[in-house]
Design an enzyme around this catalytic site. Structure first.
Site, PDB file in Angstrom:
ATOM      1  N   VAL A 476      33.605 -58.565 -15.322  1.00 19.43           N
ATOM      2  CA  VAL A 476      33.647 -57.599 -16.427  1.00 19.43           C
ATOM      3  C   VAL A 476      34.960 -56.822 -16.409  1.00 19.43           C
ATOM      4  CG1 VAL A 476      32.574 -55.528 -17.390  1.00 19.43           C
ATOM      5  CG2 VAL A 476      31.136 -57.390 -16.547  1.00 19.43           C
ATOM      6  N   LYS A 681      16.986 -51.094 -16.228  1.00 18.05           N
ATOM      7  CA  LYS A 681      17.243 -50.865 -17.652  1.00 18.05           C
ATOM      8  C   LYS A 681      16.068 -50.149 -18.316  1.00 18.05           C
ATOM      9  CE  LYS A 681      20.176 -54.998 -18.000  1.00 18.05           C
ATOM     10  NZ  LYS A 681      20.318 -56.346 -18.583  1.00 18.05           N
TER      11      LYS A 681
END
Length: 821
Positions: A476, A681
């Site tokens: 990333v 999450k």
């Protein structure tokens, strides 16, 4: 006629001296010219040191050698060579002046002290030498030069080291001088005559004042100040890289700028010229073709209300407080009279409306002397407890915004203080001139650079600044670096100056306050120092960055905890790392409380759904008064891909292998299949919807048969995985018979959360989700029975990096139409 003044920087090198002679000669070809010169660069400092050495009884042999060498170096250039009578005149003048200097220094050495009159005679020798040298060069080129002794033209009184000229007598003497014949009247600056002494000084750096006085005396059409900069800037270009030259200023604006620290012009220069409206032109000796800055009477209010920004440091703020100030006439007069007796100039005054306290700023070097005098003056008041102990803060600076149009623009003070707040700078005291031409704020010395850059950006720059500090350069992080590199030109066109100023991995870090190309980040990292995130954050906090953003592209718990330190130090935080938001509830609250207190942004859109607008949407739903009632979502792109393949009849083990080969899963697929990533999450969504919850409150269900062995290394696990193929195949087949599908999801119902497999029919919003897509279905009081659904790809380095990039840009405002203008 015009007057030209040349500073020491214009005479510091042979080439510069040649340029001065050329400029004067060309001007003298067109009209009569008055010229004032400072000492050759560095000579005055040598003379100051010579006085100290003489008092200490040290020899001055090196001094005279250095003075001769510096002046000879100017003549060694072919364009400056002297010969014949001109050379002889210079040598005689030099020897005579150095003989006088030698006698004075011998006297100082003998007495072991230096009276002010002698100090004045010594310190003006630099200007006498430079003017004699320039006179010889101009005469050699055929110009009729009148070498004017300022002791005859300018008569002064008062302090011999800071004398005040008699303007009436100056005007009379100037009229006589004007009647004489000359091409160039050349006068050394900095000193003048005195009623009671042979010589007096006009104050350190007073040659500008000398130039103004000569222009006043001769009633010149203009006074040009030649230096080594292009003009007056919107701010000190040494501190603000984007400072711009101002084409014009009014006398009043220039006076305010000079009073509060602008160094291009001596403050006393402006008064004599403003009286007769003689324009001042600031010119660059090295770039004579440049227009420079013109200072004149203001005819119209400029369109830009703010014209310049100054920073004055080495200042002390003295505060006097107590009931003895309230409603008692004459106290302020006594305070200021005491300061005046110490011959100290007050820079700024501010008083509380209650009259309980009064503060004023003076030069730091004079502060202790002023304090001692005040304590003596108000000894009785302090003994009677009518006044508190005087406070003196020497660690301050004064930042001043100047412009004739300040009082015409509404909301300007609000912009000023909002910009201070945005750069995390505290205002210690505030003052505004009665003309509303200037707005000053007293700030901490350590915050002065950041404040100066922040206010300058607000009032004088079209681009907003973002300074990125990237931690983590995995898949990333590297994708983000590539996006930063590609997007920088576009952002500049749209008013955003995005700079990568730091990069770090688990071993090393590299920083550069000016920024560096994102494509160079990996090579720079190899040259870096051992990683120390605390040191990185401290450096960013103290180094005057305007809009620093710490970007966490790791999955490291230690880095996650460092995010709170970064917020406390005044950095924005953008994080793809879910660990920080899923630590204990107290830490979750600390992150948000600190961000609010520091006026910083804490942004984590990619924690759920990569670049999908999940977090922002949920927060807006909650802020608008809606309430989450239930939720179901596919929050893992890798598991979305796996279970989509199961719909197509692919074996479970083969589906996991394909996802691993494409890089959709972690190196160990159990990290995805365990459901812990989805649990994190789901916890973030639960907390952001207003619930108090810990990770342990999430029920994470095992998707495998109870007897399946999950232990061992990755290779062992992958080899055993076919054992569950039939288990999943049978379950999928039964669901197909009822037009249902199996999905790995996070679910919130009745305030409880779980992660695991759910069976969905064709009407369910999660039924069509596969191939790496994420989908989140929010059921709220407003969105029910039809949920608010957010759907899109939620996996992949490029997508996640794009979401991080978008969060970084949320720290500034972006206007797409700007690039079309």
């Amino acid at each position: 006629m015009k007057v030209m003044k040349f500073g020491g920087s214009s005479l510091a090198e042979a080439a510069r001296l040649g340029q001065v002679i050329k400029v004067v000669r060309e001007s003298a070809n067109e009209q009569r010219v008055g010229v004032v010169v400072s000492a050759v660069g560095g000579i005055t400092n040598l003379l100051v040191q010579a006085i100290d050495d003489a008092i200490a009884g040290k020899s001055d042999d090196v001094l005279f050698k250095e003075i001769r060498q510096r002046h000879q170096a100017l003549l060694d250039h072919p364009d400056n060579a002297l010969s014949g009578q001109a050379l002889q005149q210079w040598q005689q003048a030099e020897q005579s002046l150095l003989d006088e200097l030698q006698r004075d220094l011998n006297g100082v050495r003998l007495l072991k002290t230096c009276p002010d009159e002698v100090r004045a005679r010594i310190l003006c020798k630099g200007e006498q030498l430079s003017s004699s040298l320039i006179a010889a060069l101009l005469r050699q080129q055929g110009k009729h030069v009148l070498l004017q002794d300022p002791r005859e033209l300018i008569r002064c009184n008062g302090d011999v080291l800071e004398a005040l000229p008699d303007m009436f007598l100056l005007s009379k003497n100037g009229a006589e001088l004007n009647r004489k014949t000359f091409d160039v009247v050349l006068m050394p600056g900095f000193f003048a005559g005195h009623d009671q002494h042979a010589v007096a000084l006009l104050g350190r750096n007073g040659s500008d004042f000398s130039g103004a006085l000569l222009a006043y005396a001769l009633q010149a059409k203009s006074c040009e100040i030649w230096t080594d900069v292009d003009g007056v800037y919107t701010a000190d270009p040494r501190l603000v890289a984007n400072a711009k030259v101002l084409p014009n200023l009014s006398f009043e604006e220039a006076l305010e700028l000079c009073h509060f620290g602008a160094k291009v012009l001596h403050p006393k220069t402006i008064g004599p010229l403003a009286e007769f409206g003689i324009p001042i032109l600031i010119r660059n000796t090295l770039k004579p073709e440049a227009a420079g800055t013109r200072i004149d009477r203001a005819s119209v209010i400029p369109q830009a209300a703010a014209r310049g920004l100054t920073l004055l440091d080495n200042v002390a703020l003295i505060t006097i407080a107590g009931p003895g100030l309230q409603g008692v006439p004459g106290v302020a007069a006594r305070i200021f009279a005491t300061v005046a007796r110490e011959k100290v100039s007050i820079i700024l005054i501010t008083q509380a409306s209650s009259e309980f306290s009064l503060s004023f700023a003076v030069p730091s070097k004079d502060s202790q002397r002023v304090l001692n005098a005040l304590q003596q003056e108000f000894k009785l008041e302090q003994q009677s407890h009518l006044m508190r102990a005087f406070e003196c803060d020497k660690d301050i600076a004064i930042l001043t915004l100047v412009g004739d149009g300040l009082h015409h623009q509404k909301g300007l003070a609000g912009r000023f203080f909002s910009a201070l707040a945005a750069t995390r700078v505290n205002a210690i005291a505030i003052a505004q001139g009665s003309s509303e031409r200037s707005l000053s704020v007293v700030i901490s010395h350590k915050e002065q650079r950041r404040a100066l850059r922040g206010i300058h950006q607000q009032f004088f720059e079209s681009r907003q600044q973002v300074e990125v500090f990237l931690v983590g350069v995995g898949t990333v992080g590297k994708a983000l670096l590539e996006q930063l590199q590609n997007q920088q030109p576009f952002l500049r066109e749209h008013g955003i100056d995005l700079r990568l100023c730091g990069v770090a991995n688990s071993k090393k870090m590299f920083m550069n306050s000016d920024g560096f190309a994102p494509e160079q980040a990996m090579s720079k990292l190899q040259q870096g120092q051992p990683v120390d995130l605390q040191a990185l954050i401290a450096n960013v906090s103290n180094d005057g960055y305007l809009n620093p953003v710490l970007v966490d592209c790791t999955s490291d718990a230690h880095v996650a905890r460092t995010q709170l330190t970064a917020l406390k130090a005044g950095l924005h935080v953008v994080t793809a790392n879910k660990k920080a938001n899923t630590l204990d509830m107290a830490f979750y609250h600390d992150l948000r409380t600190t961000a609010d207190q520091q006026n910083r942004r804490y942004l984590y859109e990619t924690n759920v759904g990569a670049a999908l607008p999940v977090i922002d949407t949920l927060q807006n739903v909650v802020k608008s008064g809606d309430k989450l009632q239930r939720f179901s979502g596919i929050l893992s792109g890798s598991l979305s891909y796996v279970f989509g393949l199961l719909d197509d009849g692919v074996k479970f083990s083969e589906a996991v292998q394909k996802a691993k080969a494409k890089g959709f899963t972690e190196p160990d697929p159990r990290d995805d299949l365990s459901g812990m990533d989805v649990a994190r999450k789901l916890l973030i969504l639960l907390r952001d919807s207003g619930s108090i919850a810990e990770l342990s409150d999430i029920n994470v269900e095992n998707i495998f048969p109870a007897d399946f062995d999950l232990n061992g290394n990755v290779s062992d696990f992958m080899q055993r995985l076919p054992e569950v193929d039939s288990y999943f195949a049978e379950r999928i087949e039964k669901l197909k018979q009822h037009n249902k599908a199996l999905r790995f999801a996070g679910v919130i119902e009745q305030g409880k959360a779980r992660v695991g497999l759910i069976e969905v029919d064709r009407e369910h919003p999660l039924y069509p989700i596969r191939d790496g897509e994420n989908a989140l279905a929010f059921y709220t009081r407003r969105y029910d029975p039809v949920p608010l659904v957010i759907r899109g790809y939620g996996a992949g380095a490029d997508v996640t990096a794009g979401g991080v990039f978008a969060d970084v840009l949320r720290t500034v405002s972006f206007h797409p139409a700007r690039g079309m203008l």
